[in-house]
Design a protein around this motif. Structure first.
Motif, PDB file in Angstrom:
ATOM      1  N   ARG A 101      -5.351 136.921 -36.652  1.00 28.41           N
ATOM      2  CA  ARG A 101      -4.541 135.673 -36.360  1.00 28.41           C
ATOM      3  C   ARG A 101      -3.870 135.860 -34.984  1.00 28.41           C
ATOM      4  O   ARG A 101      -3.755 135.109 -34.138  1.00 28.41           O
ATOM      5  N   HIS A 102      -3.536 137.072 -35.038  1.00 25.50           N
ATOM      6  CA  HIS A 102      -2.584 137.345 -33.668  1.00 25.50           C
ATOM      7  C   HIS A 102      -3.572 138.054 -32.525  1.00 25.50           C
ATOM      8  O   HIS A 102      -2.863 139.095 -31.989  1.00 25.50           O
ATOM      9  N   LYS A 103      -4.756 137.905 -32.414  1.00 25.66           N
ATOM     10  CA  LYS A 103      -5.707 138.742 -31.859  1.00 25.66           C
ATOM     11  C   LYS A 103      -5.405 138.802 -30.352  1.00 25.66           C
ATOM     12  O   LYS A 103      -5.354 139.973 -29.586  1.00 25.66           O
ATOM     13  N   TRP A 104      -4.862 137.664 -29.714  1.00 26.80           N
ATOM     14  CA  TRP A 104      -4.668 137.579 -28.589  1.00 26.80           C
ATOM     15  C   TRP A 104      -3.322 138.322 -27.955  1.00 26.80           C
ATOM     16  O   TRP A 104      -3.082 138.649 -26.955  1.00 26.80           O
ATOM     17  N   SER A 105      -2.306 138.465 -28.959  1.00 23.33           N
ATOM     18  CA  SER A 105      -1.260 139.178 -28.618  1.00 23.33           C
ATOM     19  C   SER A 105      -1.718 140.578 -28.472  1.00 23.33           C
ATOM     20  O   SER A 105      -1.139 141.473 -27.712  1.00 23.33           O
ATOM     21  N   ILE A 106      -2.285 141.195 -29.522  1.00 23.06           N
ATOM     22  CA  ILE A 106      -3.127 142.549 -29.437  1.00 23.06           C
ATOM     23  C   ILE A 106      -3.662 142.844 -28.179  1.00 23.06           C
ATOM     24  O   ILE A 106      -3.555 143.745 -27.405  1.00 23.06           O
ATOM     25  N   ILE A 107      -4.568 141.864 -27.762  1.00 26.91           N
ATOM     26  CA  ILE A 107      -5.468 141.834 -26.321  1.00 26.91           C
ATOM     27  C   ILE A 107      -4.390 141.927 -25.129  1.00 26.91           C
ATOM     28  O   ILE A 107      -4.676 143.032 -24.389  1.00 26.91           O
ATOM     29  N   ILE A 108      -3.793 141.195 -25.293  1.00 27.63           N
ATOM     30  CA  ILE A 108      -2.730 141.145 -23.961  1.00 27.63           C
ATOM     31  C   ILE A 108      -1.834 142.273 -24.077  1.00 27.63           C
ATOM     32  O   ILE A 108      -1.701 142.825 -22.721  1.00 27.63           O
ATOM     33  N   THR A 109      -1.262 142.562 -25.219  1.00 26.61           N
ATOM     34  CA  THR A 109      -0.500 144.021 -24.822  1.00 26.61           C
ATOM     35  C   THR A 109      -1.429 145.211 -24.650  1.00 26.61           C
ATOM     36  O   THR A 109      -0.787 145.873 -23.620  1.00 26.61           O
ATOM     37  N   THR A 110      -2.600 145.323 -25.096  1.00 27.14           N
ATOM     38  CA  THR A 110      -3.270 146.246 -24.579  1.00 27.14           C
ATOM     39  C   THR A 110      -3.739 146.245 -23.218  1.00 27.14           C
ATOM     40  O   THR A 110      -3.561 147.425 -22.705  1.00 27.14           O
ATOM     41  N   ILE A 111      -4.022 145.245 -22.705  1.00 27.66           N
ATOM     42  CA  ILE A 111      -4.474 145.159 -21.312  1.00 27.66           C
ATOM     43  C   ILE A 111      -3.336 145.347 -20.445  1.00 27.66           C
ATOM     44  O   ILE A 111      -3.444 146.148 -19.447  1.00 27.66           O
ATOM     45  N   VAL A 112      -2.069 144.923 -20.849  1.00 26.03           N
ATOM     46  CA  VAL A 112      -0.796 145.250 -20.035  1.00 26.03           C
ATOM     47  C   VAL A 112      -0.604 146.748 -20.059  1.00 26.03           C
ATOM     48  O   VAL A 112      -0.229 147.554 -18.890  1.00 26.03           O
ATOM     49  N   CYS A 113      -0.757 147.439 -21.131  1.00 27.25           N
ATOM     50  CA  CYS A 113      -0.323 148.885 -21.339  1.00 27.25           C
ATOM     51  C   CYS A 113      -1.371 149.743 -20.632  1.00 27.25           C
ATOM     52  O   CYS A 113      -1.124 150.642 -19.875  1.00 27.25           O
ATOM     53  N   THR A 114      -2.786 149.004 -20.539  1.00 30.83           N
ATOM     54  CA  THR A 114      -3.877 149.652 -19.961  1.00 30.83           C
ATOM     55  C   THR A 114      -3.621 149.923 -18.592  1.00 30.83           C
ATOM     56  O   THR A 114      -3.911 150.785 -17.885  1.00 30.83           O
TER      57      THR A 114
ATOM     58  N   LEU B   5      -3.000 149.450 -28.320  1.00 35.34           N
ATOM     59  CA  LEU B   5      -3.422 148.831 -29.450  1.00 35.34           C
ATOM     60  C   LEU B   5      -2.302 148.859 -30.486  1.00 35.34           C
ATOM     61  O   LEU B   5      -2.067 147.942 -31.192  1.00 35.34           O
ATOM     62  N   PHE B   6      -1.757 150.166 -30.299  1.00 35.40           N
ATOM     63  CA  PHE B   6      -0.769 150.417 -31.458  1.00 35.40           C
ATOM     64  C   PHE B   6       0.360 149.318 -31.214  1.00 35.40           C
ATOM     65  O   PHE B   6       0.865 148.607 -32.352  1.00 35.40           O
ATOM     66  N   LEU B   7       1.068 149.103 -30.026  1.00 35.57           N
ATOM     67  CA  LEU B   7       2.167 148.180 -29.731  1.00 35.57           C
ATOM     68  C   LEU B   7       1.573 146.840 -29.840  1.00 35.57           C
ATOM     69  O   LEU B   7       2.386 146.017 -30.545  1.00 35.57           O
ATOM     70  N   GLY B   8       0.332 146.451 -29.624  1.00 35.18           N
ATOM     71  CA  GLY B   8      -0.127 145.048 -30.023  1.00 35.18           C
ATOM     72  C   GLY B   8      -0.234 144.836 -31.450  1.00 35.18           C
ATOM     73  O   GLY B   8       0.268 143.700 -31.786  1.00 35.18           O
TER      74      GLY B   8
END
Length: 305
Positions: A28-41, A283-286
């Motif tokens: 349900r919150h996949k975009w939050s995880i993806i955006i957070t992962t992209i930022v950290c990456t 991924l963890f923070l996402g």
């Protein structure tokens, strides 16, 4: 008793974690995880590139120090670890322009002295030895400026080591002394031969003897002369043999031998590790953000009720 168990049973299920529900929250919150992962990456990628740019590359040269005093006095003992202990050697290396510029740029003014230069070079130039062959030495220098300038660092270090090898000079000095002694001995032998010739001319008894009897006659009648002749001949043979030995050393007098050309070694950086850690942390923070948003949404729904 059975009624009490039935009352407790729903509470036990309420405390259990529903794996499907957790997966549903993450989806349900996949975009939050993806955006957070992209930022950290991206942040870790920037850090990885920075670390990689600061990771030094190296030039390496292998040498072999095989030193023997050959029983001679005054032969210098070559110790590659002691090169930077001498102020003159430090000045000779630090005067390479890119190296000097880096030293002045990175060193505070109060430490811009011979001690600071020695410490700086000790960090740029490192030596390693083979435990199985202590004479095998590897000179490694960080590339400062361009590769050509860094090659000059190794070449000067090698030049200093070779300049400390005085084996050839000591051998030549010893040969000169031995040649001088040999010449003196030759003259002494010549004088003794002239004395023997005089004896043969003046002593009628020796002329009547057979050749094999003459040596015994001379030894008995002129013992001091024959003893001196024997001693001078012994010295002569000793000097000749010693000169032959010294001549043979000229072929193996090279103490510092280059066993490889200067070659490039890429420095090992932690860029890949930093990038991998960044992705995992993203991924963890996402996921943590997803659960936090779910908690906030649930709290809001309960508050509205």
């Amino acid at each position: 008793m059975s009624k009490e168990l039935k009352m407790l049973e729903p509470k036990q299920y309420d405390d259990e974690i529903d794996l499907y529900e957790l997966i549903e929250i993450l989806v349900r919150h996949k975009w939050s995880i993806i955006i957070t992962t992209i930022v950290c990456t991206l942040l870790s990628l920037g850090g990885a590139l920075y670390v990689r740019s600061k990771t030094p590359n190296y030039l390496i040269k292998n040498i072999l120090i095989q030193q023997d005093t050959y029983g001679l006095k005054g032969v210098n003992r070559i110790d590659p670890d002691s090169v930077l202990l001498q102020d003159g050697n430090v000045k000779k290396i630090i005067e390479i322009e890119p190296l000097k510029a880096k030293f002045l740029d990175e060193t505070p003014k109060e430490f811009q002295n011979i001690a600071g230069e020695r410490k700086f070079l000790g960090e740029i130039i490192t030596l390693s030895k083979d435990d199985k062959n202590p004479g095998a030495v590897t000179i490694k220098t960080e590339i400062v400026g361009d590769e050509k300038d860094s090659r000059e660092i190794i070449n000067r270090y090698l030049e200093i080591l070779k300049s400390e090898d005085n084996s050839a000079e000591v051998i030549q000095k010893e040969k000169d002394l031995k040649n001088k002694s040999l010449e003196t001995t030759k003259n002494n032998l010549k004088d003794l031969e002239e004395d023997l010739i005089t004896i043969f001319k003046n002593d009628s008894d020796i002329r009547s003897l057979k050749p094999e009897e003459k040596v015994g006659f001379l030894t008995a009648k002129y013992p001091a002369l024959m003893l001196k002749k024997s001693e001078v001949e012994r010295y002569y043979n000793t000097y000749v043999n010693e000169l032959i030995r010294l001549d043979s050393l000229n072929d193996r007098v090279e103490v510092v031998k280059e066993t490889s050309d200067i070659y490039f070694l890429k420095g090992e950086s932690k860029a890949k590790l930093i990038l991998a850690v960044g992705v995992v942390m993203g991924l963890f923070l996402g996921m943590m953000v997803a659960f936090l948003k779910e908690f906030i949404d649930g709290y809001k729904r309960r508050y509205k009720k």
